[in-house]
Design a protein around this motif. Structure first.
Motif: not given
Length: 272
Positions: A12-15, A24-27
Motif C-alpha cells: 500500500k502506497i500513498l500517491l 493505492e495498492y501496487q505490485e
C-alpha cells in the motif's frame, strides 16, 4: 496483503501531488538473495529475481570465467527455499585457484557497482580475442525488434522495476530473460543458450539497461556480434567494443538509434 508470487509483492502506497493524495495498492518487485557454492566453497551472493535461477547460475559461471563450456559442470542443484545453489565442477581444484586470485566471497548488488567480477580480476586484453564475424542486419529490423522488446515484459508492466534482456536472430525473438539486475539478465540469456546449445554467432542481444564495460566483457566471451541497448553505454564500454569488434548500439527509441562502434554490421536504409 499477502504476496502474490515469488516475483512481486503488493504494497500500500500513498500517491501525492501538490493538490491531491490518495492510497493505492501496487505490485513491487521482490529481491531474492542467491548464494552460489562451487565445489563446496561459497564464492558469491547475488541479489536477483526469483526466476530462471538455473540459467542465472550457469550464465554467471561462464561470464565470470569459472567455466568455458557446460561439459565442465558435473551438477547444479538449486535449493530455492534456502536461497542457495550448489555447483559441482568436473575438476575439483580449479575453483580454489580462481578464488585465491580474487578478493574471495563477493556480494553483487542489483546496482552492479563497486563489486568487481572474477573476470575483472583475472582477465586482461591478452586473454581476449577480437570477434571475427560478418553477420549483418538491417537497421529497420533492429528498430522493429527494439519496439517489440519494450512491450514484451509483463513483469515490467506490473512493477516498473525489472530489467529485460532478449536474444534475437535474423528471424526475430528467440527468448527473453528478466531480472532486477541488468547483468543478471544477461547471464540468464547466456545460461539458457549454453543449456540449449544455441549458436550465438549470428545473434543480437537487446538490453533495457545502460551498458558498462563489464557487460561488454560478457558479450565478448559469448561471441555475440551485436548489442543493442535502450539506454547508453559508458566510454569504456565503447572503447572495449571498438577494440574487440563488437557492434554497440544504444539509446534505441522510436525510429532512432545511436551506433557507437563497428557500424558495418548494421545495414542502413537508403536515403531518398
Amino acid at each position: 496483503m499477502p504476496e502474490t508470487n515469488h516475483i512481486s509483492k503488493t504494497h500500500k502506497i500513498l500517491l501525492c501531488s501538490t493538490d491531491t493524495q490518495s492510497e493505492e495498492y501496487q505490485e513491487i518487485l521482490m529481491e531474492y538473495k542467491l548464494s552460489i557454492y562451487v565445489n563446496h566453497i561459497r564464492y558469491v551472493n547475488l541479489i536477483c529475481t526469483h526466476k530462471n535461477l538455473y540459467e542465472l547460475v550457469l550464465g554467471n559461471l561462464f561470464t565470470e570465467g569459472i567455466i568455458q563450456e557446460i561439459s565442465e559442470i558435473k551438477s547444479i542443484e538449486i535449493a530455492e527455499d534456502e536461497g542457495k545453489a550448489y555447483v559441482e565442477l568436473v575438476t575439483s581444484d580449479v575453483f580454489k585457484d580462481l578464488i585465491g586470485a580474487t578478493e574471495g566471497i563477493r556480494t553483487v548488488t542489483t546496482a552492479c557497482g563497486k563489486q568487481h567480477s572474477i573476470s575483472y580480476y583475472l582477465m586482461n586484453d591478452g586473454d581476449l580475442k577480437a570477434l571475427d564475424s560478418h553477420f549483418t542486419i538491417r537497421l529497420s529490423k533492429i528498430i522493429t525488434y527494439m519496439n517489440e522488446f519494450q512491450k514484451s515484459s509483463d513483469i515490467y508492466k506490473l512493477t516498473r522495476g525489472i530489467h529485460s534482456c532478449g536474444l534475437y536472430d535474423s528471424q526475430g525473438l528467440l527468448y527473453l530473460m528478466e531480472d532486477i539486475g541488468r547483468h543478471n539478465a544477461v547471464d540468464k540469456v547466456l545460461g539458457y543458450a549454453m543449456k540449449h546449445g544455441i549458436d550465438l554467432s549470428n545473434t543480437i542481444l537487446v538490453t533495457s539497461g545502460r551498458v558498462p564495460s563489464d557487460m561488454i566483457l560478457k558479450i565478448i566471451k559469448a561471441k555475440i556480434p551485436i548489442l543493442v541497448a535502450r539506454s547508453v553505454p559508458t566510454d569504456a564500454a565503447i572503447e572495449m567494443a571498438n577494440k574487440f569488434n563488437i557492434t554497440l548500439a544504444g539509446f534505441a527509441r522510436g525510429t532512432r538509434i545511436n551506433l557507437y562502434s563497428n557500424e558495418q554490421r548494421v545495414l542502413l536504409e537508403e536515403i531518398r
